[in-house]
Write an enzyme that holds these catalytic residues in place. Structure first.
Site, PDB file in Angstrom:
ATOM      1  N   LYS A 188      -2.517 -38.513   7.409  1.00 24.09           N
ATOM      2  CA  LYS A 188      -2.561 -37.397   8.172  1.00 24.09           C
ATOM      3  C   LYS A 188      -1.523 -36.442   8.409  1.00 24.09           C
ATOM      4  CE  LYS A 188      -4.115 -36.128  13.021  1.00 24.09           C
ATOM      5  NZ  LYS A 188      -4.556 -36.643  14.215  1.00 24.09           N
TER       6      LYS A 188
ATOM      7  N   CYS B 146      -9.161 -35.369  12.486  1.00 22.97           N
ATOM      8  CA  CYS B 146      -9.122 -34.981  13.704  1.00 22.97           C
ATOM      9  C   CYS B 146      -8.544 -33.631  14.015  1.00 22.97           C
ATOM     10  CB  CYS B 146      -8.283 -36.040  14.519  1.00 22.97           C
ATOM     11  SG  CYS B 146      -8.952 -36.197  16.310  1.00 22.97           S
TER      12      CYS B 146
ATOM     13  N   GLU C   8     -11.687 -42.246  13.149  1.00 27.90           N
ATOM     14  CA  GLU C   8     -10.001 -42.248  13.267  1.00 27.90           C
ATOM     15  C   GLU C   8      -9.694 -43.542  14.365  1.00 27.90           C
ATOM     16  OE1 GLU C   8      -6.301 -39.352  14.046  1.00 27.90           O
ATOM     17  OE2 GLU C   8      -8.086 -39.026  15.257  1.00 27.90           O
TER      18      GLU C   8
END
Length: 234
Positions: free
Chosen positions: A118, A155, A45
């Site tokens: 995300k 993440c 990321e």
């Protein structure tokens, strides 16, 4: 790289520390990828640039569209090396100055196959990713990569069992997790436990590609469906 010998799938994981200098980050990615051989390479990321500490206007200025130089660079790498590239970028949204935290899958031909934005943003531990980032509105689709069914989570989404269960129910056998896992007390252990839990719960491989540096833990890994950490990049 780690090989699934039953399918011949080789997964490459890049671990490095990005800066706010996009050119330097691209040079670093190219140098890390050049001598490697894999079917798919997963980047961390914030690989395009580290968003930490930037004001929304600064991150939006550095962000790009899907047709910008950074995605074209990833496409050239994929084509040059004949690999799938799972890359990350900060993508300009329709609500400036916010950006999307996006992951793109690029085929060995250089073609953009898909994108995931995300959905679960890191608003925890006194950090508010949502101050800079606009959330996506749906979970990852499942992609076919060399006969394996692969999906993406990013993440902080490791903390949500429901995300991985939905991806498993959609048929995912491998979930790639680009991460910039912030360092702190027990954060390395938390990353390890969550990756193993998601793998065991769903009988899937979990591939974590994490940034390493003064802010981030590193500890990229591949976890098999039994919760065994096969490689750990330290």
């Amino acid at each position: 790289c780690i090989r699934d010998r039953s399918r011949g799938l080789v997964v490459g994981v890049l671990q490095f520390g990005a800066t706010v200098d996009k050119g330097a980050n691209m040079e670093r990615i190219g140098s890390l990828l050049r001598p490697k051989s894999a079917d798919i390479v997963v980047l961390p990321e914030y690989s395009m640039f580290d968003i930490t500490g930037l004001r929304p206007e600064e991150s939006y200025s550095l962000a790009e569209t899907l047709g910008g130089p950074y995605v074209r660079f990833l496409g050239r790498l994929a084509s040059e090396h004949g690999v799938y590239v799972l890359g990350t970028l900060l993508e300009r949204s329709g609500r400036p100055p916010k950006v999307y935290n996006s992951t793109v899958l690029i085929a060995p031909s250089g073609e953009l196959l898909g994108i995931y934005r995300k959905t679960h943003l890191f608003d925890a531990y006194s950090y508010r990713e949502s101050d800079l980032v606009e959330p996506g509105d749906e979970l990852s689709q499942v992609f076919q990569v060399r006969g394996a069914r692969l999906a993406v989570a990013v993440c902080f989404e490791l903390r949500f069992p429901e995300v991985f269960r939905v991806l498993a129910l959609r048929g995912a056998e491998v979930v790639a997790v680009p991460a910039a896992w912030y360092s702190g007390p027990l954060k390395e252990e938390t990353l390890r436990v969550l990756a193993r839990a998601r793998a065991i719960e769903n009988g899937m491989y979990v591939v974590v590609a994490a940034q390493y540096g003064s802010r981030f833990t590193g500890r990229s890994s591949v976890v098999d469906p039994w919760g065994v950490v096969v490689p750990d990049l330290g």
